[in-house]
Write a protein that holds these residues in place. Sequence first.
Motif, mmCIF file in Angstrom:
data_model
loop_
_atom_site.group_PDB
_atom_site.id
_atom_site.type_symbol
_atom_site.label_atom_id
_atom_site.label_comp_id
_atom_site.label_asym_id
_atom_site.label_seq_id
_atom_site.Cartn_x
_atom_site.Cartn_y
_atom_site.Cartn_z
ATOM 1 N N THR A 109 0.808 -1.230 0.000
ATOM 2 C CA THR A 109 0.000 0.000 0.000
ATOM 3 C C THR A 109 0.835 1.272 0.000
ATOM 4 N N THR A 110 2.148 1.147 0.116
ATOM 5 C CA THR A 110 3.018 2.328 0.129
ATOM 6 C C THR A 110 4.180 2.133 -0.841
ATOM 7 N N PRO A 111 4.774 3.228 -1.315
ATOM 8 C CA PRO A 111 5.949 3.104 -2.173
ATOM 9 C C PRO A 111 7.087 2.348 -1.496
ATOM 10 N N ALA A 169 6.445 -1.301 -1.735
ATOM 11 C CA ALA A 169 6.616 -1.758 -3.116
ATOM 12 C C ALA A 169 8.091 -2.063 -3.400
ATOM 13 N N THR A 195 1.258 7.269 0.476
ATOM 14 C CA THR A 195 0.547 6.027 0.195
ATOM 15 C C THR A 195 0.277 5.878 -1.291
ATOM 16 N N LEU A 196 -0.037 4.661 -1.689
ATOM 17 C CA LEU A 196 -0.390 4.376 -3.074
ATOM 18 C C LEU A 196 -1.900 4.483 -3.245
ATOM 19 N N HIS A 204 3.693 -7.667 -7.703
ATOM 20 C CA HIS A 204 4.984 -6.982 -7.732
ATOM 21 C C HIS A 204 6.172 -7.922 -7.935
#
Length: 251
Positions: free
Chosen positions: A62-64, A67, A117-118, A127
């Motif tokens: 949910t966040t960079p 990721a 956040t994404l 991913h």
Amino acid sequence: MSPPTLAVFKLASCDGCQLTLLDCEDELLGLSGQVEIAHFLEASSAVRPGPYDLTLVEGSVTTPADAERVHEIRAASRHLVTIGACATAGGIQALRDFADVEEFSRTVYARPDYIDTLATSTPVSAHVDVDFELRGCPVDRRQLLEVITAYLAGRKPDIPNNSVCFECKRRGTVCVTVAHGTPCLGPVTHAGCGAICPAYGRGCYGCFGPSGSVNLPALIPVLHRDGMDDRDAERFLHTFNTAAFEKELRR
């Protein structure tokens, strides 16, 4: 010869699947004698670097930062298994996928400019390559132990891919939809929970996500027959595995 190493990591989640592993108690104690638990912050502050023979990941991306982190975890893992609805389907937080995340941030937080956040909540498999996905909210302890022991033994996990309806039949539970007209996602939901809700007269809520053979469009008219309008049916599907059921609807 050193024992195989096990690592457990958390992304965006409630910790429920990690707690399921801790709840194994006696089995976990027996397992600890056969493996080295190299990273499991829910259980111990002792941490050793990878590579890890088996890594379990709970939570969605949910966040960079997460990721990027999943790529680091993948690179450090011989086998990577995602556990739970968040890690395998984006979780209930994937409701953000169908809304304006910036508006949510402005509504909830006094300083939304601090929030990084994404716009989406996605499974780990979106991913990086994943060796196995264990579904559930939370996962079933028996299935979790089966997956861990299978990988440590060098074999494929024996996890059924049928629906909750099979589990109802096995335990002799009368179909709540046929007998009482109760809305139920059992026909399209992955087995694993033991059909707990139908056993107590409640319809399945889809905690384990879509099963291997799903005909979700055929279920919608049944939900309508049992008193749900389109909005009710949409809300019924948009819970623990929102994105996964939505994907099945689009097929």
